[in-house]
Scaffold this motif. Sequence first.
Motif, PDB file in Angstrom:
ATOM      1  N   GLU A  14      -2.094  34.335  32.082  1.00 38.07           N
ATOM      2  CA  GLU A  14      -2.841  34.270  30.827  1.00 38.07           C
ATOM      3  C   GLU A  14      -2.042  33.517  29.754  1.00 38.07           C
ATOM      4  O   GLU A  14      -2.595  32.689  29.020  1.00 38.07           O
ATOM      5  N   THR A  28      -3.313  30.117  27.926  1.00 39.08           N
ATOM      6  CA  THR A  28      -3.596  30.065  26.494  1.00 39.08           C
ATOM      7  C   THR A  28      -2.511  29.376  25.677  1.00 39.08           C
ATOM      8  O   THR A  28      -2.815  28.632  24.750  1.00 39.08           O
ATOM      9  N   ASP A  29      -1.251  29.614  26.029  1.00 45.99           N
ATOM     10  CA  ASP A  29      -0.134  29.095  25.226  1.00 45.99           C
ATOM     11  C   ASP A  29       0.708  28.040  25.941  1.00 45.99           C
ATOM     12  O   ASP A  29       1.682  27.553  25.363  1.00 45.99           O
TER      13      ASP A  29
END
Length: 80
Positions: free
Chosen positions: A63, A67-68
């Motif tokens: 995740e 996302t990052d």
Amino acid sequence: MVKVKMRRAGSRAVLRSPEVLAELRRRAEMIAAAAGPGHEVDGQIGRGRARASVRTATFEAMEAQATDRTLTRALDAGRS
């Protein structure tokens, strides 16, 4: 001027050496540490050369990468 002639067998021996694998694993460990928890390092000697990889091992790390871009941003840690 110096002329260097590369021999295929010698080049392959260097690329498949345990020393090269150890250096690649060291760099991969640095990348994994910079990326944060949840990353695994794998290294092996293949048919033509040694190789190492870092992968996300937990859902949280997947995740964070999605996302990052934590793993992508950590690549510079392996350049030293």
